[in-house]
Design an enzyme around this catalytic site. Structure first.
Site, mmCIF file in Angstrom:
data_model
loop_
_atom_site.group_PDB
_atom_site.id
_atom_site.type_symbol
_atom_site.label_atom_id
_atom_site.label_comp_id
_atom_site.label_asym_id
_atom_site.label_seq_id
_atom_site.Cartn_x
_atom_site.Cartn_y
_atom_site.Cartn_z
ATOM 1 C CD GLN A 35 2.369 1.315 1.701
ATOM 2 O OE1 GLN A 35 3.081 1.540 2.675
ATOM 3 N NE2 GLN A 35 1.867 0.112 1.471
ATOM 4 C CG ASP A 91 9.576 -0.726 2.991
ATOM 5 O OD1 ASP A 91 8.952 -1.455 3.775
ATOM 6 O OD2 ASP A 91 9.041 0.174 2.312
ATOM 7 C CE LYS A 98 3.304 0.013 6.260
ATOM 8 N NZ LYS A 98 3.765 -0.004 4.842
HETATM 9 N N1 GUN Z 1 3.232 -2.468 -0.152
HETATM 10 C C1 GUN Z 1 2.881 -3.692 0.331
HETATM 11 N N2 GUN Z 1 3.714 -4.062 1.318
HETATM 12 C C2 GUN Z 1 4.597 -3.060 1.481
HETATM 13 C C3 GUN Z 1 5.702 -2.864 2.362
HETATM 14 O O1 GUN Z 1 6.066 -3.689 3.191
HETATM 15 N N3 GUN Z 1 6.356 -1.690 2.202
HETATM 16 C C4 GUN Z 1 6.006 -0.772 1.284
HETATM 17 N N4 GUN Z 1 6.717 0.340 1.181
HETATM 18 N N5 GUN Z 1 5.002 -0.918 0.442
HETATM 19 C C5 GUN Z 1 4.297 -2.065 0.543
#
Ligand code: GUN
Length: 291
Positions: A95, A118, A51
């Site tokens: 995350q 998110d 990312k």
């Molecule tokens: N863990 C698995 N998928 C995601 C996501 O889309 N965003 C975040 N912040 N954590 C995750």
């Protein structure tokens, strides 16, 4: 048809990159995204690295706080508070999963809804549920975009979602049931409580698998011509592979591709779309948008 998520995600990132160049020229600053990564979960590290790289390629400002698994909940909340107040930061991503001693819901709710790229804050989830404009969670948003850019209209189709997580199953079902273009589907959510999961999956015009179990969906469970979206990312042992393992989805790709009219591969299907939609959400959080 193999739905090429890698190619489609690159097109979207290219669009965001172009829009970002114009945004920066007009405003004199870049959209900014802050990442918080707690602990050393290898999959989480890899996602956050990818990312961050995407931000760099696109021309976003990004900041990553990598902190140890022993970090307290109060410390994480303090970081979020700081980013909430930081005017160079337009999006905040913590995350998941977080270490057990940290209350994930409390952390999600600490993020300012205006920076919730998110789409996990209850405010965003509620707005999505009633069809208001808001940040859509990146993986389900990516699925909708994959269907749209492949010319597959879910309107009037029976979509069967297997899995009911807050990150994928529940939101994708909600998004596709809305009375809107590229939605308007008849939606079933099947999950572990089903005695005979195939009784549901066999009815699917569009099957979305988000269960986290390798090869859970086989061709015997589907009808010919089905569109299959595989959200699973499972690492399995494979003696023939370079490092002794490889990534597979929730769908038995080799078997199912014989009867499906369209299918997403793993890797290279839904996975790369998640990052592309995060970039779209961050540009929007800053006040920009792709055309
Ligand atoms: N863990 C698995 N998928 C995601 C996501 O889309 N965003 C975040 N912040 N954590 C995750």
């Amino acid at each position: 048809m193999i739905i090429d998520g890698k190619k489609i995600s690159q097109e979207i990132k290219q669009e965001v990159k172009q829009a970002t160049a114009i945004f920066r020229k007009e405003r004199g600053y870049a959209p900014g995204l802050a990442f918080i990564l707690v602990g050393e979960n290898p999959a989480s590290q890899s996602y956050v690295n990818s990312k961050g790289k995407a931000c760099e390629e696109i021309g976003f400002h990004s900041v990553t706080e990598r902190v140890p698994a022993t970090t307290t909940e109060a410390e994480v909340l303090a970081m979020i508070d700081r980013f909430n107040k930081d005017e160079r930061i337009h999006g905040i991503l913590v995350q998941l999963p977080l270490p057990k001693h940290i209350n994930e819901q409390k952390v999600i709710e600490a993020i300012a809804p205006a920076k919730d790229v998110d789409g996990f804050h209850p405010m965003s989830v509620g707005k999505m549920m009633i069809g208001l404009e808001t940040f859509l969670p990146c993986t389900p948003y990516g699925i909708v975009e994959l269907l749209k850019r492949s010319g597959i209209d879910p309107s009037g189709k029976h979509v069967v979602v297997v899995g009911r997580s807050n990150i994928v199953g529940k939101p994708i079902a909600n998004m596709l049931v809305q009375k809107k273009p590229w939605a308007n589907a008849i939606v079933t959510i099947a999950h572990t409580a089903a005695k005979d999961i195939a009784a549901y999956t066999k009815q699917a015009d569009i099957l979305i698998a988000a269960v986290g179990v390798p090869f859970a969906i086989t061709k015997e469970m589907l009808k010919p011509g089905v569109v299959v979206i595989d959200v699973g990312i499972n690492r399995i042992e494979d003696a023939a592979a370079k490092n002794g393992s490889r990534l597979v989805g929730d769908v038995d790709f080799e078997g199912v591709k014989e009867i499906a009219s369209a299918i997403t591969p793993v890797p290279g299907g839904v996975g790369p779309m998640t990052i592309a939609m995060l970039m779209v959400n961050t540009l929007r959080a800053a006040g920009g948008r792709i055309s």
